[in-house]
Write an enzyme that holds these catalytic residues in place. Structure first.
Site, PDB file in Angstrom:
ATOM      1  N   ASP A  15       0.819  -1.217   0.000  1.00  0.00           N
ATOM      2  CA  ASP A  15       0.000   0.000   0.000  1.00  0.00           C
ATOM      3  C   ASP A  15       0.849   1.261   0.000  1.00  0.00           C
ATOM      4  OD1 ASP A  15      -1.985  -1.886   0.249  1.00  0.00           O
ATOM      5  OD2 ASP A  15      -3.131  -0.742   1.719  1.00  0.00           O
ATOM      6  N   ARG A  95      -0.146   5.655  17.573  1.00  0.00           N
ATOM      7  CA  ARG A  95      -0.485   6.562  16.470  1.00  0.00           C
ATOM      8  C   ARG A  95      -0.161   8.031  16.741  1.00  0.00           C
ATOM      9  NH1 ARG A  95       0.326   2.260  13.776  1.00  0.00           N
ATOM     10  NH2 ARG A  95      -1.481   1.159  12.941  1.00  0.00           N
ATOM     11  N   ASP A 124      -7.446   4.272  12.563  1.00  0.00           N
ATOM     12  CA  ASP A 124      -6.137   4.905  12.432  1.00  0.00           C
ATOM     13  C   ASP A 124      -6.192   6.225  11.687  1.00  0.00           C
ATOM     14  OD1 ASP A 124      -4.719   3.091  13.919  1.00  0.00           O
ATOM     15  OD2 ASP A 124      -4.181   1.822  12.217  1.00  0.00           O
ATOM     16  N   SER A 180      -5.277  -9.892   8.738  1.00  0.00           N
ATOM     17  CA  SER A 180      -4.205  -8.898   8.693  1.00  0.00           C
ATOM     18  C   SER A 180      -3.692  -8.665  10.106  1.00  0.00           C
ATOM     19  CB  SER A 180      -4.704  -7.588   8.085  1.00  0.00           C
ATOM     20  OG  SER A 180      -5.693  -6.994   8.916  1.00  0.00           O
TER      21      SER A 180
END
Length: 405
Positions: A15, A95, A124, A180
């Protein structure tokens, strides 16, 4: 004409490699930043070379493992903050730190935009954007998965792989996992794929990276001793360590004993429910040990106030509100509240279970002379009569006026 500059939170995966090339196609000078939170990386040189080969203006690797433990995870430990009662915020808490480092690089290189690969369905995107804008209200957020043009170009992995071939971007050919994962030094999270089905046991599906399954843990219990100073863990088994070393050591100890695996359906900030499986062996041990020291050292009313506020603190972190006035005040509060939380705890670990063996503190409020059920003069039981007469006064008055059937 001067190119616009963007800083990309870069992982080296499919990605973010595609996003790097796409941003360059859009005319951006892109600076790629890999934030090292302890995630696995077989070949960092290869990841750096990939970004350079794609054409990144600069590629940086920033190690924040000590900082994420010391300045982000440990304050949440002091709060005993758990989202929806069980999740220890392992992804959430990283984050705001990623955003902080990206904004710092943006200021250094003169970039006006922060790009990331988070989707428009997840948490996120909220955490990255809210944190970045709280640090720099003028920064532009580029979230390609929220842009129609990008999704039209890349509706699936096939198109992304074709793009990489066209641009000579190396990609690993591999069979997709049935889920994932996201890893850092605090935990590993697993979601999506087959985990979206509620009739599949996560413990049976996931190949855990930190923990053994509880049934596969040793038949003999293992003991571990953890020391705290003012609510901060400082030593494991008598050896004084930095924040990251404490977590790393306890990950190994807890992991081999099957500690810290949870499977939950949680409420995302964007409104949907999602299923997540998490493993956090070291932080699970720290939360338990910390609570045992608090039980000795913290006043009842202060503990209960903290416990009422803790779910709100966890919610703020989960949603992405780290750099805000309320969190500043709450962090100052917990630092003051934790001053007496100094002591040592020995835990016995056995097949996913944590049993407290021993606890001690120089600041202990536990007085055996008062608490004992044996005879003694430290506590006059006659005093309880007046105490209960006063406590029961409102109830007795109401019972006379409004008798209950």
């Amino acid at each position: 004409m001067t190119k616009k500059k963007a800083v990309l939170a870069y992982s080296g995966g499919l990605d973010t490699s595609v996003i790097l090339g796409w941003l360059m196609d859009k005319g951006y000078e892109v600076h790629a930043v890999y934030i090292d939170l302890g995630q696995p990386c077989e070949d960092r040189l290869a990841i750096r070379k990939k970004a350079e080969d794609i054409g990144a203006a600069s590629v940086r690797f920033i190690d924040v493992q000590e900082e994420v433990c010391r300045d982000f995870a440990f304050p949440m430990l002091q709060w005993q903050a758990k989202y929806e009662a069980v999740y220890l915020l392992g992804t959430s808490i990283a984050r705001p730190l990623i955003s902080k480092k990206i904004v710092e690089v943006a200021h250094e290189v003169g970039a006006t935009a922060f790009a990331h690969g988070a989707t428009g369905k997840g948490n996120d995107q909220c955490r990255f954007q809210l944190a970045a804008e709280e640090l720099d209200p003028n920064i532009e957020i580029i979230a390609p998965w929220r842009i129609d043009e990008f999704r039209a170009l890349f509706p699936g992995r096939t198109e992304m792989i074709d793009y990489c071939k066209e641009k000579n971007i190396p990609v690993k050919a591999s069979i997709a996992k049935p889920y994932s994962s996201d890893e850092n030094c605090l935990h590993i999270s697993y979601e999506a794929g087959k985990l979206e089905s509620m009739d599949i046991c996560g413990l049976d599906l996931v190949e855990f990276g930190m923990c053994v399954r509880p049934e596969d843990a040793p038949e003999t219990p293992e003991k571990v001793t953890i020391d705290f100073e003012s609510g901060v863990p400082i030593a494991v088994n008598g050896k004084r360590m930095g924040a990251y070393e404490v977590v790393k050591s306890l990950n190994e100890i807890g992991g081999r004993n099957g500690i810290g695996i949870i499977d939950m359906v949680e409420n995302r900030f964007v409104g949907m429910k999602s299923r997540g499986v998490y493993e956090a062996p070291g932080m699970t041990l720290l939360y338990d040990a910390h609570r045992y020291v608090e039980q000795l050292t913290l006043d009842r009313d202060l503990t209960h106030l903290r416990d009422r506020l803790a779910p709100e603190v966890a919610e703020m972190v989960y949603y992405g509100f780290w750099y805000c006035a309320k969190m500043d005040a709450l962090l100052a509060f917990i630092k003051q509240a934790q001053k007496p939380v100094t002591g040592s705890v020995t835990l016995r670990l056995y097949k996913g279970n944590i049993i407290v063996e021993e606890r001690t503190s120089p600041n202990s409020l536990y007085d055996e002379g008062i608490a004992t059920m044996e005879g003694g003069n430290a506590y006059n039981q006659n005093d309880a009569t007046g105490f209960l007469r006063i406590q029961g006064l409102p109830g007795r008055v109401q019972a006379k006026v409004r008798p209950r059937r």
